[in-house]
Design an enzyme around this catalytic site. Sequence first.
Site, PDB file in Angstrom:
ATOM      1  N   THR A  72       0.836  -1.207   0.000  1.00  0.00           N
ATOM      2  CA  THR A  72       0.000   0.000   0.000  1.00  0.00           C
ATOM      3  C   THR A  72       0.865   1.248   0.000  1.00  0.00           C
ATOM      4  OG1 THR A  72      -1.937  -1.011   1.035  1.00  0.00           O
ATOM      5  CG2 THR A  72      -1.619   1.337   1.413  1.00  0.00           C
ATOM      6  N   SER A 200       5.748  -7.154  -2.945  1.00  0.00           N
ATOM      7  CA  SER A 200       5.748  -7.256  -1.492  1.00  0.00           C
ATOM      8  C   SER A 200       6.196  -8.634  -1.011  1.00  0.00           C
ATOM      9  CB  SER A 200       4.330  -6.967  -0.962  1.00  0.00           C
ATOM     10  OG  SER A 200       4.262  -7.181   0.427  1.00  0.00           O
ATOM     11  N   ALA A 201       6.821  -8.655   0.175  1.00  0.00           N
ATOM     12  CA  ALA A 201       7.305  -9.917   0.744  1.00  0.00           C
ATOM     13  C   ALA A 201       6.184 -10.780   1.287  1.00  0.00           C
ATOM     14  CB  ALA A 201       8.292  -9.612   1.872  1.00  0.00           C
ATOM     15  N   CYS A 326      -7.849  -5.966   2.228  1.00  0.00           N
ATOM     16  CA  CYS A 326      -7.981  -4.598   2.725  1.00  0.00           C
ATOM     17  C   CYS A 326      -9.403  -4.084   2.592  1.00  0.00           C
ATOM     18  CB  CYS A 326      -7.034  -3.672   1.966  1.00  0.00           C
ATOM     19  SG  CYS A 326      -5.314  -4.188   2.069  1.00  0.00           S
TER      20      CYS A 326
END
Length: 417
Positions: A72, A200-201, A326
Site C-alpha cells: 500500500t 511485497s514480501a 484490505c
Amino acid sequence: MKQIYFDNQSNTKIDENVFKAMKPYFLDYYGNPQSIYSLGSVSKNAVEEARKQVATLINIKPEEIIFTSCATESNNLALKGIADAYKKSGKHIIVSAIEHISILNAARRLEKDGFEITYLPVDKEGNIFEEELKKSLKNDTILVSIQTANPEVGTIQNIKKLVSIVKSQSKALFHTDAVSACGTIPIDAADFGVDALTFSASVMYGPKGAAALYLKKGVKITPQIEGGVQENSKRSGTENVAAIAGFAKACEIAKSEMVKNAEKMRNLRDKLISELPKKIPYIYLNGSKKNRLPGNINFSIEFVEGEALFLLLDAKGIMAASGSACANKNLKISHVLTAMNVDVAVGQGSILFTLSKYNSEEEIDYLIEEFPPVVQKLRDMSPLYSHFLKTGSRMKAGPGTDYDDNDHEHCDICDEK
C-alpha cells in the site's frame, strides 16, 4: 479440528528459511543502518545485499529498488509521488477500475487535488479493453497504472503489450502493481518496459513489513514520507532490517521454486475448479479461465450470502476470503466484480480461495467434501432460493429490488463516479 488456510492472497505463511535469515537481525545485528559504528555497518551491508537479491527477482538494477513497509505504501508512493513530480507536464492519470484500493483511493485523493482520473473498464473476465486505453491517452497524460494480475479474480494482464500501447501514443509513465504476481509467475520489469513496479514480501512466504517500489533510473518522484536520507532520500524512516533481509531470502527462494510451486498450485486449482461445479448447481467461476494466477479460485454462488459461507466454512476449519484483504470487511459486493458486470445478486455470494505451496491435495479434497453441504444448508434457509424453486424465476437485482444498488455501495471511488 483441521485448520486449512486458503487466503494466501492476503498473506502467506512465512518460509522457515526466511525466518532463519531474519533472526540474526533481531538478536545480534540490531544496529541502525545509518550509524557509522561497526554494528550499524553490518545492518547497512545487509540492506544493500538484500537490495541486490530483491532486484534480481524482477531483473532490474539494485539502485532502482526503494524499500517500503508494505505494498500500500509503495502504491501510494508511485501514484502520488510521480503525479507530484510531473504535474507541470500534465494532470491526467489513467488507472483500471479493478485496481487494489490503495491505487483507487490514492487516485481519488489526487482527483480531489485537481488531477483528472480516467478509470479504465474491463471485460467480463477482468481484461483491460486495449481500445479504451488507446482512446483514453491524451497529451497531458502523465501516468498509467494497471495491475499485473488481479488478486481477487486472478486475471493476468498483458502488461508488455499495454506498456507498448502507452509508450507508442504518449509520453506517460507506466506503473504496475505486481504484488499478486511477483514470486508466483515470472516478472521481468525490464522486458515489460514499465517505469515503476510494486511488489511485497508478505505474499511470497516472506514477512509483513517489507515491500518495494521499483523506480526506473531517471524517473522523478516526490517523497511521501519526509525525514532522513534513507533510500536515497526517496523514502525516509529507519530501515526494517530483519524484514528486508527476510524479503531478500523470500525472493531468492521464490526464484528457485517458482516453476515447481506454480505447477503444484495450478493442479490443485484446476481440480477445485473442475469438481465444485459438479457438486454445487448455480455456481459461476469469476475471472479468466486460461490466463489466471496458478493459485486463484473465485466463485460466485447463487442464492447464498458470501459472509455466511465464510462463517460456516471457518467453523469447519477452512479459511477463505471474499476479495482484497484490505476491503472485504465492507460486507459489500466487490468493486472488481461490479466492474466485470457480475450481477449484484450473484456477486453477493462470491468466495475466494487462494492457494500456496503449503496446500495439499488432501486439503482440496476436504474442501470439496465439506463445501457443498454448507451451500445447501444456506440455500435451505434462503427466501431467494425458495422463490426460485417455487416459480422457476430469479428475483431481479438493481434499483427497487432487494438488491438495490444504493444498498450495496462497494467503493468510495465508484460512489463518486
